[in-house]
Design a protein around this motif. Sequence first.
Motif, mmCIF file in Angstrom:
data_model
loop_
_atom_site.group_PDB
_atom_site.id
_atom_site.type_symbol
_atom_site.label_atom_id
_atom_site.label_comp_id
_atom_site.label_asym_id
_atom_site.label_seq_id
_atom_site.Cartn_x
_atom_site.Cartn_y
_atom_site.Cartn_z
ATOM 1 N N ILE A 2 0.846 -1.183 0.000
ATOM 2 C CA ILE A 2 0.000 0.000 0.000
ATOM 3 C C ILE A 2 0.884 1.236 0.000
ATOM 4 O O ILE A 2 1.773 1.365 0.856
ATOM 5 N N ASN A 3 0.672 2.125 -0.919
ATOM 6 C CA ASN A 3 1.379 3.402 -0.972
ATOM 7 C C ASN A 3 0.342 4.522 -1.028
ATOM 8 O O ASN A 3 -0.482 4.545 -1.939
ATOM 9 N N GLN A 4 0.408 5.443 -0.127
ATOM 10 C CA GLN A 4 -0.540 6.552 -0.104
ATOM 11 C C GLN A 4 0.212 7.865 0.045
ATOM 12 O O GLN A 4 1.123 7.985 0.867
ATOM 13 N N THR A 5 -0.172 8.872 -0.727
ATOM 14 C CA THR A 5 0.439 10.197 -0.668
ATOM 15 C C THR A 5 -0.651 11.251 -0.767
ATOM 16 O O THR A 5 -1.470 11.202 -1.686
ATOM 17 N N ALA A 6 -0.696 12.178 0.145
ATOM 18 C CA ALA A 6 -1.627 13.295 0.090
ATOM 19 C C ALA A 6 -0.838 14.573 0.288
ATOM 20 O O ALA A 6 -0.370 14.846 1.384
ATOM 21 N N ALA A 7 -0.654 15.343 -0.773
ATOM 22 C CA ALA A 7 0.215 16.511 -0.712
ATOM 23 C C ALA A 7 -0.452 17.786 -1.202
ATOM 24 O O ALA A 7 0.189 18.820 -1.257
ATOM 25 N N GLY A 8 -1.741 17.700 -1.557
ATOM 26 C CA GLY A 8 -2.419 18.864 -2.116
ATOM 27 C C GLY A 8 -2.860 19.846 -1.065
ATOM 28 O O GLY A 8 -2.836 19.572 0.138
ATOM 29 N N GLN A 9 -3.308 20.991 -1.536
ATOM 30 C CA GLN A 9 -3.709 22.052 -0.630
ATOM 31 C C GLN A 9 -4.857 21.640 0.271
ATOM 32 O O GLN A 9 -4.907 22.000 1.439
ATOM 33 N N ALA A 10 -5.809 20.851 -0.286
ATOM 34 C CA ALA A 10 -6.978 20.464 0.496
ATOM 35 C C ALA A 10 -7.107 18.954 0.648
ATOM 36 O O ALA A 10 -8.190 18.441 0.857
ATOM 37 N N SER A 11 -6.008 18.225 0.555
ATOM 38 C CA SER A 11 -6.059 16.776 0.696
ATOM 39 C C SER A 11 -6.607 16.403 2.063
ATOM 40 O O SER A 11 -6.345 17.067 3.059
ATOM 41 N N ASN A 12 -7.350 15.301 2.116
ATOM 42 C CA ASN A 12 -8.048 14.987 3.347
ATOM 43 C C ASN A 12 -7.859 13.538 3.767
ATOM 44 O O ASN A 12 -6.888 13.182 4.398
#
Length: 374
Positions: free
Chosen positions: A87-97
């Motif tokens: 499992i690889n998860q990345t949240a890097a955006g301005q409004a990532s939740n």
Amino acid sequence: VPSGSSDSTINQTAANPASRDLLARVTQSDSSSIVNQMATGQTATQLNAFIDQQSGSTSTVNQTASGAQSGHLDARVTQRNGATATINQTAAGQASNNQDAIVNQNGASTVNISQRFDNDGSNTFSATVRQTGSGNLANVTQRDEGFGIVGNADANLTADVNQNGTGNTTDLVQENKSAFADIDQTGDGNTVDAFQGTAGQNLVVLQTGDGNTSNSSQTGLNNSADVFQAGNGATSTINQTGRNDLAFVDQLVGSDGSRSLITQTGAGGPRSENRAEVIQSGLSNMSEITQDGFNSTAELNQSGAGNESNITQTGTVDGFGNLADVTQSGSNNESNITQNGSLNSATVTQSSNNNLSNITQTGNGGSVTVTQGF
């Protein structure tokens, strides 16, 4: 908590004032697990990884949250009797939740889940895989590419895959926003290969026989595909690139070796709204539907064996499509329909064996009805 001959590596990092709640819990038996979690961002909050493994299992979880509004990354893996999960998860955006990835496996199977969202407006993402049996493979990729008609402004992406049997395979890729996929396979040697891009795509696949294949590609906006295959060795292929197109394929028990191909490309503008429906319940039937204009409808029902149907419709005027309705209940029948223009109608009913029907209409407002058989 490693036990037996297990290996476990856990690395956790939280670097910014708002980062918090990194948690990794591993229970193993003769397994290997690597968990890497990093939270760097203005409001990065939670990264949780829960892994429960038994003999012969391998699990790798990498989670990264970086950037303003980054949030909950949660990955849960439960494996028994030899399995592999990545499992690889990345949240890097301005409004990532939120990002959730949940894997449950029973037997020696493999799951790969990758979720990456780093554009403005990213929101809620979920991938869930449940597998029972052995030799099953599920690859789920959800990502933001910011391409096509609609860029940025992501919302919810959901993928749900359930495989029960031996040697089933799912390859699912969903890009950009508001896609939905529900895939269920029961049996042996079934395959799903699906791509969904741009926005608003929906896919439902249910395969309950052996050796069935479902291929689908949906771009454009707000298209839907629904596939049900209960025979053995049947193949369904759906390609949709328009807007608001619908495709339904039912290949029922007894449809062994049947093939269905649906291509709906639309014609641009605010909508294309084509609809194709295929029902096949006999051996080795073949159907091909191509609709590349506006508002056309094709309905096909083949219940005998060795029947063949080809439907091509254009529909050149927005809001005024063509209609084709084909029913073949005997064996070795052939129907070919080609319609251009708009408001053309063709109905074919063939109920005995070895019938042949060819219909060609060009222009607007034509109507043809063919009935053959006894």
